[in-house]
Design an enzyme around this catalytic site. Structure first.
Site, PDB file in Angstrom:
ATOM      1  N   TYR A  36      72.997  26.222 -62.539  1.00 54.53           N
ATOM      2  CA  TYR A  36      74.264  26.879 -62.891  1.00 54.53           C
ATOM      3  C   TYR A  36      74.932  26.195 -64.081  1.00 54.53           C
ATOM      4  O   TYR A  36      75.935  26.716 -64.609  1.00 54.53           O
ATOM      5  CB  TYR A  36      75.264  26.874 -61.714  1.00 54.53           C
ATOM      6  N   HIS A  98      65.963  24.737 -54.303  1.00 55.31           N
ATOM      7  CA  HIS A  98      66.595  26.018 -54.659  1.00 55.31           C
ATOM      8  C   HIS A  98      65.699  27.204 -54.292  1.00 55.31           C
ATOM      9  O   HIS A  98      66.180  28.225 -53.781  1.00 55.31           O
ATOM     10  CB  HIS A  98      66.907  26.027 -56.164  1.00 55.31           C
TER      11      HIS A  98
END
Ligand SMILES: NC(=O)c1ccc[n+]([C@@H]2O[C@H](COP(=O)([O-])OP(=O)(O)OC[C@H]3O[C@@H](n4cnc5c(N)ncnc54)[C@H](OP(=O)(O)O)[C@@H]3O)[C@@H](O)[C@H]2O)c1
Length: 258
Positions: A36, A98
């Site tokens: 991000y 992730h």
């Protein structure tokens, strides 16, 4: 580890003030990821919140994720240290894989994460975007208990079998994109329940998700009004038939496929 029904998803948040505001309103779970590119922003917001003196560092769960190119055995530790440095924390409360893709190899990646728990840099290990066989493998290989599974869950998409697995093995499910990325107001069943309660479709989506055991949510919000509303949504109680009406919504494709 403190995982309240509503935490803060930070994907797309690029202003530390939004994170500091969330903490001042009572958010105690911050979710970010290396990918991000905002771990520094989240860390600055956390530092500003802590400077206010109203809560302690150990009250907040700081969660981040290793991207798929950080999952080789010798890449895990340096990537985790860089994330901790960007976040400005001595230890990452919850570090996720992730996605079980790219360099992920359970027999290599997970022992590397266990070593970080032993060293104290990581307090808990989580999985994200795993399917049932990946979860079984992780539970078998990890020395540390699997601490959470973060997966897409909202009225337009979820996989009930993943909740069964979580209940069976005793870890929480962290529902990502619980507002379907802002699309829940297009879902008739959700709008009907919201109208009946005089509230918003977003609040209903959060209440629907948190009514499921063992689910907590991480809606992303940037304005104070949205942050407040989402936190309050955890107190909204839906009837069994309202939950069932939303369960019956036809599922769509996930927002975040491979
Ligand atoms: N593990 C993974 O692979 C994965 C993938 C996707 C997401 N995630 C995590 O899940 C978090 C949340 O998912 P998401 O960001 O995709 O979407 P989301 O939380 O489902 O929806 C966020 C959108 O809803 C709006 N919103 C928030 N509260 C609202 C309210 N009360 N009323 C009306 N609109 C509202 C936000 O606008 P404003 O910003 O203007 O408030 C934003 O546009 C992410 O931030 C990330 O931490 C994880």
């Amino acid at each position: 580890m403190n995982l309240p029904p509503v935490g803060l998803g930070t994907m797309g948040i690029d202003d530390p003030d939004a994170v500091a505001t969330a903490l001042s309103l009572g958010y105690r779970h911050l979710d970010t990821a290396r990918i991000y590119e905002n771990e520094t922003v989240v860390g600055e917001g956390l530092a500003a919140g802590l400077a206010g003196g109203e809560f302690d560092r150990e009250d907040v769960t700081v969660a981040t994720k290793l991207w798929i190119d950080d999952l080789a055995a010798d890449a895990v530790a340096p990537a985790a240290r860089e994330s901790a440095d960007r976040l400005g924390v001595d230890a990452i409360d919850l570090l996720y894989v992730h996605r079980p893709r790219g360099d992920y190899d359970p027999e290599a990646t997970l022992p590397a994460l266990d070593r970080l728990v032993d060293e104290g840099l990581v307090r808990n290990v989580g999985a994200s975007n795993f399917e049932l066989p990946d979860l079984d493998r992780a539970v078998d290989v990890l020395d540390a208990p699997l601490a959470a599974h973060q997966t897409e869950l909202h009225p337009l998409f979820y996989k009930p079998k993943l909740l069964d697995h979580a209940r069976e093995h005793g870890y929480p499910v962290v529902a990502y994109s619980p507002l379907a990325g802002g699309r829940v107001r297009e879902v008739d069943a959700v709008v009907e329940v919201a109208d009946a309660h005089g509230t918003t479709p977003e609040a209903v989506a959060i209440a629907w998700a948190t009514a499921k055991d063992p689910v907590v949510t991480i809606p992303k919000a940037s304005s104070e009004a949205h942050l407040r509303a989402n936190l309050a949504a955890a107190n909204l109680e839906l009837t069994e038939s309202e939950v069932a009406a939303i369960d019956a919504v036809e599922r769509e494709a996930e927002l975040f496929p491979e």
